[in-house]
Design an enzyme around this catalytic site. Structure first.
Site, short mmCIF file in Angstrom:
data_model
loop_
_atom_site.label_atom_id
_atom_site.label_comp_id
_atom_site.label_asym_id
_atom_site.label_seq_id
_atom_site.Cartn_x
_atom_site.Cartn_y
_atom_site.Cartn_z
N ASN A 238 -2.73 4.30 -7.60
CA ASN A 238 -3.83 4.09 -6.82
C ASN A 238 -5.04 3.83 -7.70
OD1 ASN A 238 -3.56 6.81 -7.31
ND2 ASN A 238 -4.77 7.62 -5.51
N ILE A 239 -5.99 3.04 -7.05
CA ILE A 239 -7.08 2.74 -7.88
C ILE A 239 -8.22 2.93 -6.81
CG2 ILE A 239 -8.49 0.49 -8.81
CD1 ILE A 239 -5.45 -0.37 -9.68
N GLU A 240 -9.19 3.82 -7.24
CA GLU A 240 -10.29 4.20 -6.10
C GLU A 240 -11.66 3.45 -6.62
OE1 GLU A 240 -10.61 8.58 -6.35
OE2 GLU A 240 -8.47 8.67 -4.85
N CYS B 252 -3.99 2.16 -2.33
CA CYS B 252 -2.84 2.79 -2.37
C CYS B 252 -1.72 2.20 -3.52
CB CYS B 252 -2.00 2.97 -1.25
SG CYS B 252 -2.98 3.81 0.10
N GLU C 205 1.41 2.29 -3.54
CA GLU C 205 2.46 1.50 -2.91
C GLU C 205 2.10 0.20 -2.86
OE1 GLU C 205 1.13 4.19 -1.82
OE2 GLU C 205 2.38 5.79 -0.75
N CYS D 198 1.06 6.15 3.56
CA CYS D 198 0.26 6.11 4.52
C CYS D 198 0.26 5.01 5.56
CB CYS D 198 -1.47 5.78 4.18
SG CYS D 198 -1.52 4.11 3.64
N CYS E 136 0.19 1.42 4.53
CA CYS E 136 1.26 0.91 3.40
C CYS E 136 2.63 0.85 4.23
CB CYS E 136 1.45 1.93 2.26
SG CYS E 136 0.19 1.99 1.27
N1 THU Z 1 -2.99 7.22 -1.67
C1 THU Z 1 -2.00 6.55 -2.06
O1 THU Z 1 -2.11 5.78 -3.23
N2 THU Z 1 -0.80 6.36 -1.48
C2 THU Z 1 -0.52 7.22 -0.39
O2 THU Z 1 0.44 7.02 0.41
C3 THU Z 1 -1.47 8.09 0.21
C4 THU Z 1 -2.93 7.94 -0.50
C5 THU Z 1 -4.14 7.68 -2.34
C6 THU Z 1 -5.40 6.95 -1.88
C7 THU Z 1 -6.61 7.66 -2.49
O3 THU Z 1 -6.93 7.07 -3.70
C8 THU Z 1 -5.95 8.95 -2.74
O4 THU Z 1 -4.59 8.75 -2.63
C9 THU Z 1 -6.25 10.17 -2.04
O5 THU Z 1 -6.26 9.62 -0.49
#
Ligand code: THU
Length: 132
Positions: free
Chosen positions: A46-48, A57, A59, A90, A93
């Site tokens: 994941n990259i915020e 996300c 995935e 989520c 995804c």
């Molecule tokens: N996140 C994912 O990468 N995949 C998921 O299935 C659920 C959430 C990430 C998004 C965000 O960067 C962090 O997790 C917290 O929600």
């Protein structure tokens, strides 16, 4: 590769990718690895973003890397997180995986071992493309 060995490798690749997650806001790191039918593995983390809704996300990163490399048929995805035992993908995804990878196996890693699901199981009554 034998089934059990392959799943171990898939989970290990997801764990490696999780360490690369860019999560200055949540510190919730996720790693995903998606395997093509021919057992090629693409990973994602994941990259915020400071505009939080733009975070991506793990995935999606893994799937889109594979799709943009021309891959079209998949067999499994593994997902791990540093903060949550069994990090379920989520809703967004799930829908995107359903569209491009259909009913693949979904492996979630946690402290009590790896749990296996099918996409159909975690996304019942999925929205399907109709003609636009
Ligand atoms: N996140 C994912 O990468 N995949 C998921 O299935 C659920 C959430 C990430 C998004 C965000 O960067 C962090 O997790 C917290 O929600």
């Amino acid at each position: 590769m034998r089934g059990g060995m392959f799943i171990k490798r898939l989970v290990r690749e997801a764990e490696k990718s999780m360490k690369l997650a860019i999560t200055p806001y949540s510190d919730f790191k996720v790693g995903a690895s998606i395997a093509t039918k021919r057992e090629k593995i693409y990973t994602g983390c994941n990259i915020e973003n400071p505009s939080l809704m733009l975070s991506i996300c793990a995935e999606k990163v893994a799937l889109l890397k594979a799709l943009s490399d021309g891959e079209r048929s998949f067999k499994a995805i593994a997902i791990v997180s540093n903060k949550q035992d069994y990090c379920y993908p989520c809703g967004s995804c799930r829908q995107i995986l359903w569209e491009f990878a259909r009913d693949i196996d979904v492996y979630l890693a946690g402290s009590a071992g790896v749990k296996k699901y099918s996409m159909r199981e975690i996304l019942p009554y999925a929205f399907n493309k109709v003609s636009f």
